[in-house]
Motif scaffolding. Structure first.
Motif, PDB file in Angstrom:
ATOM      1  N   ALA A 134       0.649  -1.254   0.086  1.00 18.25           N
ATOM      2  CA  ALA A 134       0.055   0.167   0.174  1.00 18.25           C
ATOM      3  C   ALA A 134       0.708   1.377   0.155  1.00 18.25           C
ATOM      4  CB  ALA A 134      -0.919  -0.083   1.317  1.00 18.25           C
ATOM      5  N   VAL A 135       2.058   1.393   0.084  1.00 19.35           N
ATOM      6  CA  VAL A 135       2.879   2.232   0.451  1.00 19.35           C
ATOM      7  C   VAL A 135       3.454   2.873  -1.086  1.00 19.35           C
ATOM      8  CG1 VAL A 135       5.439   3.073   1.188  1.00 19.35           C
ATOM      9  CG2 VAL A 135       3.966   1.474   2.260  1.00 19.35           C
ATOM     10  N   ASP A 136       3.300   4.342  -1.219  1.00 21.29           N
ATOM     11  CA  ASP A 136       3.689   4.996  -2.380  1.00 21.29           C
ATOM     12  C   ASP A 136       5.259   5.253  -2.310  1.00 21.29           C
ATOM     13  OD1 ASP A 136       4.405   6.722  -4.533  1.00 21.29           O
ATOM     14  OD2 ASP A 136       2.557   8.007  -4.252  1.00 21.29           O
ATOM     15  N   THR A 137       5.964   4.253  -2.703  1.00 23.40           N
ATOM     16  CA  THR A 137       7.577   4.391  -2.508  1.00 23.40           C
ATOM     17  C   THR A 137       8.219   5.557  -3.424  1.00 23.40           C
ATOM     18  OG1 THR A 137       7.725   2.602  -4.304  1.00 23.40           O
ATOM     19  CG2 THR A 137       7.451   1.907  -1.828  1.00 23.40           C
ATOM     20  N   ASP A 138       7.303   5.601  -4.431  1.00 26.33           N
ATOM     21  CA  ASP A 138       7.878   6.884  -5.333  1.00 26.33           C
ATOM     22  C   ASP A 138       7.808   8.312  -4.634  1.00 26.33           C
ATOM     23  OD1 ASP A 138       8.460   5.214  -7.543  1.00 26.33           O
ATOM     24  OD2 ASP A 138       6.699   5.552  -8.564  1.00 26.33           O
ATOM     25  N   LEU A 139       6.779   8.540  -3.931  1.00 26.48           N
ATOM     26  CA  LEU A 139       6.568   9.740  -3.259  1.00 26.48           C
ATOM     27  C   LEU A 139       7.591   9.659  -2.189  1.00 26.48           C
ATOM     28  CD1 LEU A 139       5.349  12.330  -2.632  1.00 26.48           C
ATOM     29  CD2 LEU A 139       3.553  11.089  -1.415  1.00 26.48           C
ATOM     30  N   LEU A 140       7.823   8.731  -1.310  1.00 24.58           N
ATOM     31  CA  LEU A 140       9.073   8.648  -0.514  1.00 24.58           C
ATOM     32  C   LEU A 140      10.190   8.897  -0.966  1.00 24.58           C
ATOM     33  CD1 LEU A 140       7.749   5.747   1.879  1.00 24.58           C
ATOM     34  CD2 LEU A 140       7.549   8.047   2.226  1.00 24.58           C
ATOM     35  N   LYS A 141      10.593   8.290  -2.022  1.00 24.60           N
ATOM     36  CA  LYS A 141      11.919   8.632  -2.684  1.00 24.60           C
ATOM     37  C   LYS A 141      12.026  10.151  -3.156  1.00 24.60           C
ATOM     38  CE  LYS A 141      12.490   3.997  -4.420  1.00 24.60           C
ATOM     39  NZ  LYS A 141      12.511   3.084  -5.772  1.00 24.60           N
ATOM     40  N   SER A 142      10.969  10.687  -3.502  1.00 23.73           N
ATOM     41  CA  SER A 142      11.102  12.223  -4.018  1.00 23.73           C
ATOM     42  C   SER A 142      11.236  12.903  -2.571  1.00 23.73           C
ATOM     43  CB  SER A 142       9.798  12.549  -4.658  1.00 23.73           C
ATOM     44  OG  SER A 142       8.780  12.857  -4.023  1.00 23.73           O
ATOM     45  N   TRP A 143      10.964  12.678  -1.676  1.00 25.29           N
ATOM     46  CA  TRP A 143      11.093  13.564  -0.328  1.00 25.29           C
ATOM     47  C   TRP A 143      12.446  12.942   0.489  1.00 25.29           C
ATOM     48  CZ3 TRP A 143       5.303  13.423   1.637  1.00 25.29           C
ATOM     49  CH2 TRP A 143       4.643  14.416   0.963  1.00 25.29           C
ATOM     50  N   ILE A 144      13.433  12.175  -0.155  1.00 20.33           N
ATOM     51  CA  ILE A 144      14.626  11.833   0.530  1.00 20.33           C
ATOM     52  C   ILE A 144      15.229  12.828   1.226  1.00 20.33           C
ATOM     53  CG2 ILE A 144      15.944  11.650  -1.284  1.00 20.33           C
ATOM     54  CD1 ILE A 144      15.471   8.898   1.296  1.00 20.33           C
ATOM     55  N   VAL A 145      15.295  14.054   0.748  1.00 19.45           N
ATOM     56  CA  VAL A 145      15.964  15.319   1.204  1.00 19.45           C
ATOM     57  C   VAL A 145      14.981  16.280   1.875  1.00 19.45           C
ATOM     58  CG1 VAL A 145      17.282  17.112   0.532  1.00 19.45           C
ATOM     59  CG2 VAL A 145      17.798  14.877  -0.582  1.00 19.45           C
ATOM     60  N   ALA A 146      13.774  16.293   1.214  1.00 18.13           N
ATOM     61  CA  ALA A 146      12.869  17.548   1.867  1.00 18.13           C
ATOM     62  C   ALA A 146      12.455  17.204   3.332  1.00 18.13           C
ATOM     63  CB  ALA A 146      11.829  17.712   0.995  1.00 18.13           C
ATOM     64  N   LEU A 147      12.342  16.102   3.536  1.00 17.30           N
ATOM     65  CA  LEU A 147      11.626  15.639   4.513  1.00 17.30           C
ATOM     66  C   LEU A 147      12.738  15.617   5.912  1.00 17.30           C
ATOM     67  CD1 LEU A 147       9.200  12.743   4.125  1.00 17.30           C
ATOM     68  CD2 LEU A 147       8.597  15.075   4.775  1.00 17.30           C
ATOM     69  N   PRO A 148      13.670  15.066   5.763  1.00 13.73           N
ATOM     70  CA  PRO A 148      14.962  15.217   6.727  1.00 13.73           C
ATOM     71  C   PRO A 148      15.363  16.927   6.770  1.00 13.73           C
ATOM     72  CG  PRO A 148      15.262  13.408   5.409  1.00 13.73           C
ATOM     73  CD  PRO A 148      14.184  14.239   4.511  1.00 13.73           C
ATOM     74  N   PHE A 149      15.414  17.672   5.788  1.00 12.78           N
ATOM     75  CA  PHE A 149      15.729  18.983   5.786  1.00 12.78           C
ATOM     76  C   PHE A 149      14.709  19.973   6.713  1.00 12.78           C
ATOM     77  CE2 PHE A 149      15.314  23.388   4.428  1.00 12.78           C
ATOM     78  CZ  PHE A 149      16.458  23.815   4.601  1.00 12.78           C
ATOM     79  N   GLY A 150      13.180  19.427   6.442  1.00 14.59           N
ATOM     80  CA  GLY A 150      12.372  20.128   7.335  1.00 14.59           C
ATOM     81  C   GLY A 150      12.331  19.578   8.700  1.00 14.59           C
ATOM     82  N   ALA A 151      12.841  18.322   8.991  1.00 12.93           N
ATOM     83  CA  ALA A 151      13.060  18.106  10.469  1.00 12.93           C
ATOM     84  C   ALA A 151      14.081  18.725  11.232  1.00 12.93           C
ATOM     85  CB  ALA A 151      13.298  16.683  10.556  1.00 12.93           C
ATOM     86  N   ILE A 152      15.254  18.999  10.519  1.00  9.77           N
ATOM     87  CA  ILE A 152      16.482  19.662  11.169  1.00  9.77           C
ATOM     88  C   ILE A 152      16.080  21.235  11.417  1.00  9.77           C
ATOM     89  CG2 ILE A 152      18.647  20.578  10.566  1.00  9.77           C
ATOM     90  CD1 ILE A 152      18.551  17.693  11.485  1.00  9.77           C
ATOM     91  N   LEU A 153      15.274  21.582  10.410  1.00  8.57           N
ATOM     92  CA  LEU A 153      14.764  23.024  10.442  1.00  8.57           C
ATOM     93  C   LEU A 153      13.781  23.158  11.826  1.00  8.57           C
ATOM     94  CD1 LEU A 153      14.624  25.994   9.281  1.00  8.57           C
ATOM     95  CD2 LEU A 153      12.627  25.052   7.858  1.00  8.57           C
TER      96      LEU A 153
ATOM     97  N   GLY B  30       6.869  22.297  -6.352  1.00  8.84           N
ATOM     98  CA  GLY B  30       5.924  22.052  -5.464  1.00  8.84           C
ATOM     99  C   GLY B  30       5.843  20.947  -4.569  1.00  8.84           C
ATOM    100  N   ASN B  31       6.233  19.870  -5.187  1.00  6.87           N
ATOM    101  CA  ASN B  31       6.377  18.542  -4.259  1.00  6.87           C
ATOM    102  C   ASN B  31       7.379  18.818  -3.160  1.00  6.87           C
ATOM    103  OD1 ASN B  31       6.018  15.599  -3.987  1.00  6.87           O
ATOM    104  ND2 ASN B  31       8.050  15.474  -4.583  1.00  6.87           N
ATOM    105  N   GLN B  32       8.613  19.192  -3.504  1.00  4.52           N
ATOM    106  CA  GLN B  32       9.613  19.511  -2.572  1.00  4.52           C
ATOM    107  C   GLN B  32       9.231  20.312  -1.486  1.00  4.52           C
ATOM    108  OE1 GLN B  32      12.332  17.656  -2.715  1.00  4.52           O
ATOM    109  NE2 GLN B  32      11.360  16.604  -4.331  1.00  4.52           N
ATOM    110  N   LEU B  33       8.557  21.459  -1.843  1.00  2.52           N
ATOM    111  CA  LEU B  33       8.129  22.418  -0.876  1.00  2.52           C
ATOM    112  C   LEU B  33       6.998  21.781   0.215  1.00  2.52           C
ATOM    113  CD1 LEU B  33       7.434  25.767  -2.755  1.00  2.52           C
ATOM    114  CD2 LEU B  33       9.383  25.304  -1.108  1.00  2.52           C
ATOM    115  N   ALA B  34       6.298  20.921  -0.577  1.00  5.16           N
ATOM    116  CA  ALA B  34       5.190  20.074   0.503  1.00  5.16           C
ATOM    117  C   ALA B  34       5.973  19.305   1.569  1.00  5.16           C
ATOM    118  CB  ALA B  34       4.270  19.440  -0.454  1.00  5.16           C
ATOM    119  N   GLY B  35       7.187  18.692   0.926  1.00  4.83           N
ATOM    120  CA  GLY B  35       8.107  17.726   1.917  1.00  4.83           C
ATOM    121  C   GLY B  35       8.629  18.646   3.091  1.00  4.83           C
ATOM    122  N   VAL B  36       9.066  19.550   2.667  1.00  5.00           N
ATOM    123  CA  VAL B  36       9.650  20.432   3.762  1.00  5.00           C
ATOM    124  C   VAL B  36       8.725  21.112   4.566  1.00  5.00           C
ATOM    125  CG1 VAL B  36      11.069  22.590   4.106  1.00  5.00           C
ATOM    126  CG2 VAL B  36      11.613  21.296   2.107  1.00  5.00           C
TER     127      VAL B  36
END
Length: 273
Positions: free
Chosen positions: A82-101, A147-153
């Motif tokens: 059920a996991v959208d792995t493509d979306l997770l791969k696209s956020w491999i930088v954006a999500l961690p960057f947001g967490a550090i911020l 737009g996708n990267q901003l959403a991840g951040v």
């Protein structure tokens, strides 16, 4: 120092929170932070942790617990495809960057400010889930490119400030673009992994040397609470996954919305009560 009997009682409360957070991790694809943060806030308050660092410690400790519960939830959901792995791969930088911020912001923001952020986001998401209609969509597919990267951040930052694994926001994000709630829940478990691991580093840094922290704390993370809750949460998370795949879309949305409202009201009471 509170009496031993009271400490045992609060230890039992933490154990109960571990059961609930594990179930939530499986059902909603979240790390359980929405229940753990208010529980920690009460427990640390009883142990005379200063108000100035209590909310920060609650959030940081919750982030640490999200790592194993999110990994456990992600593994279980991925086995069901059920996991959208493509979306997770696209956020491999954006999500961690947001967490550090988020940890950088947490280092300078007040306890009340963190609680108000928690309340505001929780109420907005709850209203969206409770009154959701299939016709209420921002678009028919997820954004691409910047737009996708901003959403991840944004998801990584706001989740880091709330002490949650990103499922609260990612579920809303994905369903707003027409994705099924079950896919959103499953993908959110992976979002939690990408947010929580860098979040641990960030909250250790943000709280390093802060006065008033209880024993066995490294920065804004208390390892006693982590050790009590993680084993239990890991055991019960697969139960939540099975429940999630047996529930309807509307049942998931209503249950999620009611839960968030209750948490938000509890924090408002702690600020203005």
């Amino acid at each position: 120092m509170p009496p031993v009997a009271d400490l045992v009682l609060f230890a039992l409360a933490l154990v109960a929170a571990g059961v609930v957070s594990g179930l939530l991790a499986g059902i909603f694809g979240i790390g359980g932070g929405a229940i753990l943060v208010p529980v920690f806030y009460q427990v640390f308050g009883y142990l005379d942790v200063p108000e100035a660092v209590r909310m920060h410690l609650s959030i940081g400790t919750s982030i640490a617990i999200i790592v194993p519960t999110s990994i456990r939830s992600f593994t279980s959901h991925r086995l069901r495809g059920a996991v959208d792995t493509d979306l997770l791969k696209s956020w491999i930088v954006a999500l961690p960057f947001g967490a550090i911020l988020a940890s950088v912001i947490a280092a300078v923001i007040s306890s009340v400010g963190l609680r108000l952020i928690f309340v505001g986001i929780a109420l907005l998401v709850a209203l969206r889930m409770l009154f959701n209609r299939d016709t209420w969509r921002v678009g028919n597919d997820l954004p691409k490119g910047i737009g996708n990267q901003l959403a991840g951040v944004v998801i990584g930052t706001l989740s880091g400030l709330m002490g949650i694994g990103g499922g609260v926001l990612n579920n809303t994000y994905m369903t707003s673009f027409g994705r099924p709630i079950h896919q959103a829940v499953a993908t959110s478990s992976g979002v939690g992994v990408l947010i929580s691991i860098p979040g641990i580093v960030g909250y250790i840094w943000a709280g390093w040397g802060a006065p008033g922290l209880p024993p066995f704390s490294t920065g804004f993370i208390n390892w006693v609470a982590v050790a009590l809750i993680v084993p239990i949460a890991l055991v019960v998370t697969p139960w939540g996954v099975r429940l999630a795949h047996s529930m309807s879309k509307r049942q998931l949305e209503v249950g999620f919305g009611i839960f968030l409202i209750l948490v938000a009201l509890r924090f408002l009471a702690s600020i203005y009560g």
